[in-house]
Design an enzyme around this catalytic site. Structure first.
Site, mmCIF file in Angstrom:
data_model
loop_
_atom_site.group_PDB
_atom_site.id
_atom_site.type_symbol
_atom_site.label_atom_id
_atom_site.label_comp_id
_atom_site.label_asym_id
_atom_site.label_seq_id
_atom_site.Cartn_x
_atom_site.Cartn_y
_atom_site.Cartn_z
ATOM 1 N N CYS A 1 40.883 12.506 50.411
ATOM 2 C CA CYS A 1 40.247 12.385 51.905
ATOM 3 C C CYS A 1 40.973 11.570 52.593
ATOM 4 C CB CYS A 1 38.752 12.279 51.543
ATOM 5 S SG CYS A 1 38.295 10.407 51.175
ATOM 6 N N CYS B 1 49.119 24.244 57.497
ATOM 7 C CA CYS B 1 49.170 25.332 56.622
ATOM 8 C C CYS B 1 49.646 26.761 57.317
ATOM 9 C CB CYS B 1 47.463 25.440 56.006
ATOM 10 S SG CYS B 1 46.331 26.365 57.414
ATOM 11 N N CYS C 1 46.701 29.544 75.256
ATOM 12 C CA CYS C 1 45.741 30.697 74.953
ATOM 13 C C CYS C 1 44.904 30.010 73.785
ATOM 14 C CB CYS C 1 46.609 31.820 74.690
ATOM 15 S SG CYS C 1 47.379 31.789 72.964
ATOM 16 N N CYS D 1 40.730 23.349 61.523
ATOM 17 C CA CYS D 1 41.336 24.534 61.199
ATOM 18 C C CYS D 1 40.268 25.428 60.073
ATOM 19 C CB CYS D 1 42.726 24.460 60.507
ATOM 20 S SG CYS D 1 43.611 26.056 59.494
ATOM 21 N N CYS E 1 70.259 26.721 75.134
ATOM 22 C CA CYS E 1 69.211 27.370 74.602
ATOM 23 C C CYS E 1 69.414 26.912 73.161
ATOM 24 C CB CYS E 1 69.457 28.756 74.512
ATOM 25 S SG CYS E 1 69.488 29.459 76.261
ATOM 26 N N CYS F 1 68.706 31.300 61.725
ATOM 27 C CA CYS F 1 69.199 31.697 62.939
ATOM 28 C C CYS F 1 67.987 32.162 63.927
ATOM 29 C CB CYS F 1 69.669 33.404 62.639
ATOM 30 S SG CYS F 1 70.084 34.269 64.252
ATOM 31 N N CYS G 1 51.021 7.071 53.889
ATOM 32 C CA CYS G 1 49.991 6.293 54.019
ATOM 33 C C CYS G 1 48.971 6.625 55.296
ATOM 34 C CB CYS G 1 50.361 4.673 54.297
ATOM 35 S SG CYS G 1 48.872 3.524 54.533
ATOM 36 N N HIS H 1 38.735 36.903 74.726
ATOM 37 C CA HIS H 1 39.126 35.647 75.043
ATOM 38 C C HIS H 1 40.448 35.267 74.565
ATOM 39 C CE1 HIS H 1 36.177 35.377 71.418
ATOM 40 N NE2 HIS H 1 37.375 34.922 70.881
ATOM 41 N N CYS I 1 48.063 26.521 62.904
ATOM 42 C CA CYS I 1 47.897 25.292 62.170
ATOM 43 C C CYS I 1 49.424 24.905 61.836
ATOM 44 C CB CYS I 1 46.948 25.498 61.121
ATOM 45 S SG CYS I 1 46.886 23.863 60.201
#
Length: 420
Positions: A327, A397, A389, A376, A224, A250, A293, A417, A394
């Protein structure tokens, strides 16, 4: 069995004995080899003096172990006997609290580089000054802090040329013969499950478990724990802690429970551990103001030298791409025209597309990305839904949002939904 004997700090000499032989038999062999009286010899192993009447098996002397045999011509039989009686009161280092029927060595676990896996370990001690195992301890270690924190336990080095009194503990792999320099990393959170505690994830009781360093000491089986680490790695939800590194708390979410020895994450296996190291290096770079990069296939870590948006991925280590820090496109003058992503250049996993939106990129790939992803609503990073679902989280963030509505996740989305 073969035992390596270092007489008066000389070279190691192999001696063949039986496990049922006594320490006195070892002394006799060494005495004959060196031409000295066996009664004047002292045998030291693992921070204690071995009593003459003890068998090699009872001393937990593994195959190909190295013992130190010292000869003190000035010492008398009475002083030697007195010294031996003191050493009989010292408990074994390997695991004095082990239950009957359980191998004492199984109390300790290590990551062995030779085995490239987690294995049973054995605790050893030497003099910090001369690195020889000629040190007799003033007291036995009673907890992991005694072993992991330097300077907590002192001793007396039996070497005539060494005045050091500080003990140095280290671990070795217990599944194969090792040399004195063949050391392994102690995994202090992995322990034998003597109390038969249930795993917090699957409720099974296994022989070996990991105990989280939280106040409640939550227990998880190794299978686990592997799944926990793998899931968090895929989601990039490890925690970057400057004093520790890339780690996890934990699984229950307890405070002050970060795993300090990151070699515990070796349970991921070589390939996934490589991803772990890569992500950890990236998080460290980003935390000090660096960027990655955005050129496909590059991802080199960069520390911008100048103020402004222009960043160059310098050769020969980089690819030579010059891009806008805001950008992640090819560098340009004026305002950015594409939807801006955070300037970190962080690659994203778990449904997010780590592809640069460079103008010179492959047109088909850009079109596919636009058709199969949504941004997002908080940071605009392109995100791909890979099933499950409609509740998206995100990985950049941490925002919770709805794939259908494109707004922060709310009760209406849950009712209308949640599944699709």
């Amino acid at each position: 069995m073969i035992v390596f004997v270092r007489y008066n700090q000389g070279p190691c000499v192999p001696v063949e004995l039986q496990e049922e032989d006594c320490v006195s038999d070892l002394k006799e062999v060494v005495g004959v080899q060196q031409g000295v009286e066996a009664e004047l010899l002292r045998v030291l192993f693992n921070g204690r003096e071995l009593h003459s009447t003890a068998t090699l098996q009872s001393c937990e002397l593994p195959e190909q172990s190295t013992v130190h045999v010292l000869h003190h011509p000035s010492s008398s039989s009475s002083s030697s006997s007195s010294s031996s009686s003191v050493s009989r009161n010292q408990p074994e280092l390997s695991s004095s609290s082990a239950q009957e029927g359980v191998c004492p060595c199984s109390s300790f676990f290590v990551f062995c580089k030779r085995c490239s896996s987690i294995q049973r370990g054995k605790l050893r001690v030497c003099c910090k000054g001369c690195k020889h195992t000629t040190l007799t301890l003033s007291r036995e270690p009673s907890c992991w802090d005694d072993v992991l924190i330097p300077g907590r336990i002192n001793g007396s080095c039996q070497s005539n040329t060494c005045q050091s009194t500080e003990a140095e503990f280290y671990m070795k792999c217990a599944v194969h013969p090792t040399t004195e320099d063949d050391r392994s990393v102690a995994l202090n959170l992995i322990r034998t499950n003597y109390r038969n505690n249930q795993c917090i994830a699957c409720s099974d009781i296994t022989d070996v478990v990991l105990v989280f360093p939280c106040s409640d000491g939550h227990v998880i089986c190794l299978d686990c724990f592997h799944g926990y680490c793998q899931t968090r790695l895929n989601d990039r939800q490890f925690v970057h802690q400057p004093d520790i590194g890339y780690t996890l708390p934990c699984a229950v979410g307890c405070s002050d429970s970060l795993i300090k020895e990151i070699h515990h994450f070796r349970i991921l296996g070589d390939e996934q551990y490589g991803r772990y190291l890569q992500y950890g290096a990236e998080e460290c770079l980003l935390s000090i103001g660096g960027v990655l990069c955005p050129s496909p296939g590059c991802g080199a870590g960069l520390l911008p030298r100048e103020e402004g948006r222009r960043v160059e991925c310098e050769r020969p280590l980089g690819c030579g791409f010059i891009f806008c820090q805001q950008c992640s496109e090819a560098f340009h003058q004026g305002a950015c025209h594409t939807a801006q992503a955070p300037p970190t250049g962080r690659p994203v996993t778990q449904g997010s597309v780590g592809v640069s939106l460079r103008g010179r990129g492959d047109v088909a790939s850009l079109r596919l990305m636009e058709e199969s992803t949504k941004r997002c609503p908080q940071c605009s990073v392109p995100t791909e839904r890979n099933g499950g679902c409609m509740h998206m989280q995100c990985s950049r963030c941490g925002a919770d949002w709805c794939w259908v509505c494109g707004v922060p996740w709310n009760r209406d989305c849950m009712g209308n939904h949640w599944f699709g």
